[in-house]
Design a protein around this motif. Structure first.
Motif, PDB file in Angstrom:
ATOM      1  N   ALA A  89      59.455   8.319  -6.473  1.00  0.00           N
ATOM      2  CA  ALA A  89      60.734   8.217  -6.819  1.00  0.00           C
ATOM      3  C   ALA A  89      61.345   9.747  -6.711  1.00  0.00           C
ATOM      4  O   ALA A  89      62.710   9.810  -6.087  1.00  0.00           O
ATOM      5  CB  ALA A  89      61.075   7.770  -8.361  1.00  0.00           C
ATOM      6  N   ARG A  90      60.593  10.698  -6.817  1.00  0.00           N
ATOM      7  CA  ARG A  90      61.368  12.046  -7.009  1.00  0.00           C
ATOM      8  C   ARG A  90      61.386  12.454  -5.422  1.00  0.00           C
ATOM      9  O   ARG A  90      62.610  12.875  -5.132  1.00  0.00           O
ATOM     10  CB  ARG A  90      60.354  13.288  -7.518  1.00  0.00           C
ATOM     11  CG  ARG A  90      60.446  13.062  -9.156  1.00  0.00           C
ATOM     12  CD  ARG A  90      59.261  13.818  -9.626  1.00  0.00           C
ATOM     13  NE  ARG A  90      59.675  15.326  -9.313  1.00  0.00           N
ATOM     14  CZ  ARG A  90      60.374  16.118  -9.919  1.00  0.00           C
ATOM     15  NH1 ARG A  90      60.831  15.875 -11.284  1.00  0.00           N
ATOM     16  NH2 ARG A  90      60.663  17.472  -9.653  1.00  0.00           N
ATOM     17  N   ALA A  91      60.801  12.175  -4.516  1.00  0.00           N
ATOM     18  CA  ALA A  91      60.862  12.335  -3.006  1.00  0.00           C
ATOM     19  C   ALA A  91      61.954  11.618  -2.620  1.00  0.00           C
ATOM     20  O   ALA A  91      62.587  12.065  -1.634  1.00  0.00           O
ATOM     21  CB  ALA A  91      59.208  11.992  -2.526  1.00  0.00           C
ATOM     22  N   VAL A  92      62.181  10.275  -3.033  1.00  0.00           N
ATOM     23  CA  VAL A  92      63.248   9.651  -2.761  1.00  0.00           C
ATOM     24  C   VAL A  92      64.470  10.393  -2.689  1.00  0.00           C
ATOM     25  O   VAL A  92      65.248  10.424  -1.981  1.00  0.00           O
ATOM     26  CB  VAL A  92      63.473   8.202  -3.095  1.00  0.00           C
ATOM     27  CG1 VAL A  92      64.571   7.573  -2.682  1.00  0.00           C
ATOM     28  CG2 VAL A  92      62.188   7.440  -2.392  1.00  0.00           C
ATOM     29  N   ILE A  93      64.848  10.704  -3.974  1.00  0.00           N
ATOM     30  CA  ILE A  93      66.247  11.359  -4.447  1.00  0.00           C
ATOM     31  C   ILE A  93      66.279  12.733  -3.826  1.00  0.00           C
ATOM     32  O   ILE A  93      67.351  13.015  -3.491  1.00  0.00           O
ATOM     33  CB  ILE A  93      66.152  11.291  -5.714  1.00  0.00           C
ATOM     34  CG1 ILE A  93      67.651  11.423  -6.589  1.00  0.00           C
ATOM     35  CG2 ILE A  93      65.321  12.820  -6.493  1.00  0.00           C
ATOM     36  CD1 ILE A  93      68.386   9.975  -5.921  1.00  0.00           C
ATOM     37  N   GLU A  94      65.226  13.530  -3.448  1.00  0.00           N
ATOM     38  CA  GLU A  94      65.103  14.507  -3.050  1.00  0.00           C
ATOM     39  C   GLU A  94      65.509  14.509  -1.565  1.00  0.00           C
ATOM     40  O   GLU A  94      66.211  15.744  -1.090  1.00  0.00           O
ATOM     41  CB  GLU A  94      63.937  15.515  -3.158  1.00  0.00           C
ATOM     42  CG  GLU A  94      63.518  15.967  -4.429  1.00  0.00           C
ATOM     43  CD  GLU A  94      62.197  16.412  -4.804  1.00  0.00           C
ATOM     44  OE1 GLU A  94      61.522  16.270  -3.595  1.00  0.00           O
ATOM     45  OE2 GLU A  94      61.772  16.986  -5.776  1.00  0.00           O
ATOM     46  N   SER A  95      65.455  13.309  -0.846  1.00  0.00           N
ATOM     47  CA  SER A  95      65.684  13.385   0.781  1.00  0.00           C
ATOM     48  C   SER A  95      67.213  12.928   0.895  1.00  0.00           C
ATOM     49  O   SER A  95      67.540  12.737   2.096  1.00  0.00           O
ATOM     50  CB  SER A  95      64.818  12.316   1.277  1.00  0.00           C
ATOM     51  OG  SER A  95      64.975  11.073   0.640  1.00  0.00           O
ATOM     52  N   VAL A  96      67.867  12.534  -0.057  1.00  0.00           N
ATOM     53  CA  VAL A  96      69.179  12.012  -0.267  1.00  0.00           C
ATOM     54  C   VAL A  96      70.234  13.144  -0.361  1.00  0.00           C
ATOM     55  O   VAL A  96      70.177  13.924  -1.150  1.00  0.00           O
ATOM     56  CB  VAL A  96      69.565  10.954  -1.515  1.00  0.00           C
ATOM     57  CG1 VAL A  96      71.105  10.591  -1.345  1.00  0.00           C
ATOM     58  CG2 VAL A  96      68.673   9.676  -1.255  1.00  0.00           C
ATOM     59  N   ARG A  97      71.147  13.320   0.531  1.00  0.00           N
ATOM     60  CA  ARG A  97      71.951  14.360   0.736  1.00  0.00           C
ATOM     61  C   ARG A  97      73.236  14.388  -0.347  1.00  0.00           C
ATOM     62  O   ARG A  97      73.583  13.115  -0.348  1.00  0.00           O
ATOM     63  CB  ARG A  97      72.426  14.465   2.263  1.00  0.00           C
ATOM     64  CG  ARG A  97      73.531  15.591   2.368  1.00  0.00           C
ATOM     65  CD  ARG A  97      74.008  15.698   3.586  1.00  0.00           C
ATOM     66  NE  ARG A  97      72.785  15.944   4.931  1.00  0.00           N
ATOM     67  CZ  ARG A  97      73.190  15.807   6.145  1.00  0.00           C
ATOM     68  NH1 ARG A  97      74.311  15.622   6.670  1.00  0.00           N
ATOM     69  NH2 ARG A  97      72.212  15.932   6.911  1.00  0.00           N
ATOM     70  N   GLY A  98      73.618  15.377  -0.836  1.00  0.00           N
ATOM     71  CA  GLY A  98      74.539  15.099  -1.965  1.00  0.00           C
ATOM     72  C   GLY A  98      74.114  14.560  -3.161  1.00  0.00           C
ATOM     73  O   GLY A  98      75.063  14.290  -4.018  1.00  0.00           O
ATOM     74  N   ALA A  99      72.784  14.123  -3.330  1.00  0.00           N
ATOM     75  CA  ALA A  99      72.524  13.487  -4.596  1.00  0.00           C
ATOM     76  C   ALA A  99      72.614  14.712  -5.926  1.00  0.00           C
ATOM     77  O   ALA A  99      71.959  15.493  -5.822  1.00  0.00           O
ATOM     78  CB  ALA A  99      71.197  12.935  -4.463  1.00  0.00           C
ATOM     79  N   THR A 100      73.311  14.036  -7.099  1.00  0.00           N
ATOM     80  CA  THR A 100      73.246  15.012  -8.125  1.00  0.00           C
ATOM     81  C   THR A 100      72.845  14.303  -9.420  1.00  0.00           C
ATOM     82  O   THR A 100      72.569  12.655  -9.113  1.00  0.00           O
ATOM     83  CB  THR A 100      74.578  15.630  -8.362  1.00  0.00           C
ATOM     84  OG1 THR A 100      75.524  14.551  -8.756  1.00  0.00           O
ATOM     85  CG2 THR A 100      74.989  16.398  -7.244  1.00  0.00           C
ATOM     86  N   MET A 101      72.488  14.882 -10.669  1.00  0.00           N
ATOM     87  CA  MET A 101      71.926  14.014 -11.576  1.00  0.00           C
ATOM     88  C   MET A 101      73.295  13.323 -12.088  1.00  0.00           C
ATOM     89  O   MET A 101      73.064  12.035 -12.647  1.00  0.00           O
ATOM     90  CB  MET A 101      71.689  14.847 -12.688  1.00  0.00           C
ATOM     91  CG  MET A 101      70.962  14.294 -13.884  1.00  0.00           C
ATOM     92  SD  MET A 101      71.006  15.423 -15.312  1.00  0.00           S
ATOM     93  CE  MET A 101      72.932  15.248 -15.702  1.00  0.00           C
ATOM     94  N   GLY A 102      74.492  13.888 -12.153  1.00  0.00           N
ATOM     95  CA  GLY A 102      75.551  13.052 -12.552  1.00  0.00           C
ATOM     96  C   GLY A 102      75.670  11.735 -11.754  1.00  0.00           C
ATOM     97  O   GLY A 102      76.342  10.908 -12.320  1.00  0.00           O
ATOM     98  N   LYS A 103      75.818  11.848 -10.446  1.00  0.00           N
ATOM     99  CA  LYS A 103      76.292  10.713  -9.621  1.00  0.00           C
ATOM    100  C   LYS A 103      75.102   9.882  -9.893  1.00  0.00           C
ATOM    101  O   LYS A 103      75.319   8.434  -9.940  1.00  0.00           O
ATOM    102  CB  LYS A 103      76.160  11.144  -8.100  1.00  0.00           C
ATOM    103  CG  LYS A 103      77.383  11.843  -7.795  1.00  0.00           C
ATOM    104  CD  LYS A 103      77.245  12.380  -6.254  1.00  0.00           C
ATOM    105  CE  LYS A 103      78.360  13.350  -6.042  1.00  0.00           C
ATOM    106  NZ  LYS A 103      78.387  13.845  -4.464  1.00  0.00           N
TER     107      LYS A 103
END
Length: 223
Positions: A80-94
């Motif tokens: 799950a961490r790896a997936v979100i790290e690969s998404v450009r522009g992903a932030t905790m807020g979004k």
């Protein structure tokens, strides 16, 4: 009158007092009660099986939890961490704002069990939110990490609590209806559901602001 079947109650009390396995105590007491009532062993087993089959939906939760535990053991949180790290522009807020919207909408449609702390927040949402925060702000201090995890859990709570009341066929709406009716205000579940929509919108706006405020605070702390 045959009082011997009441011995099953005593077995339950004694078993719990001696801290025996609860499942063993309940099943043993049920068997003893049935046999003392004059049923043969096969009939007692049939009664237990029928009760389990008629209420098997209750056991779904206990099936899901070990499955999630196995998935976590074999790297679900890391993936799950790896997936979100690969998404450009992903932030905790979004991420958490999107999950809040998803949780509210699904709860409003009656799918309140599609999320939740054990099956969604701990294995997926929390590690993804933590990864998104670290991606934006660098490595988090332990206090900040705990705040991210707490906000992930709070997001699920807010989304469910203020979303489920839009679905009129739910126990909370019936409870509210009963309270109003007792004070002389007869309202239908549909009326209550409609008026739950503005509250849900306000909850979404306020909690989204809280999520973004935490994200900005983490950004200032990282500078």
């Amino acid at each position: 009158m045959n009082y011997w079947p009441l011995l099953g109650i005593a077995l339950v009390v004694i078993g719990f007092a001696l801290r025996f396995n609860p499942l063993f105590v309940v099943v043993g007491s049920a068997l003893a009660t049935g046999l003392l009532a004059g049923l043969d062993f096969v009939a007692v087993i049939e009664a237990l099986g029928r009760a389990f089959n008629d209420n098997r939906y209750i056991s779904v939760t206990w099936i899901i939890l070990p499955v999630i535990g196995l998935l976590e053991r074999y790297g679900l949180q890391q993936r799950a961490r790896a997936v979100i790290e690969s998404v450009r522009g992903a932030t905790m807020g979004k991420l958490l704002t999107f999950y809040l919207l998803f949780r509210q909408l699904t709860a409003a449609l009656g799918m309140k069990d599609i999320g939740g702390h054990p099956q969604a927040v701990r294995p997926l949402v929390a590690p993804m939110a933590e990864a998104a925060a670290e991606k934006s702000h660098g490595r988090l201090a332990e206090d900040d990490r705990e705040k991210v995890l707490a906000m992930s859990a709070a997001t699920d709570n807010v989304g469910l609590f203020f979303g489920e009341d839009i679905f009129f066929a739910i126990a909370s709406i019936l409870l509210i209806q009963g309270v109003f009716e007792s004070y002389g205000y007869p309202l239908t579940p549909l009326q209550l559901s409609v008026w739950a929509i503005p509250t849900a919108i306000c909850a979404f706006i306020i909690h989204s602001w809280r999520i973004r405020a935490l994200d900005r605070k983490l950004g200032r702390a990282a500078k």
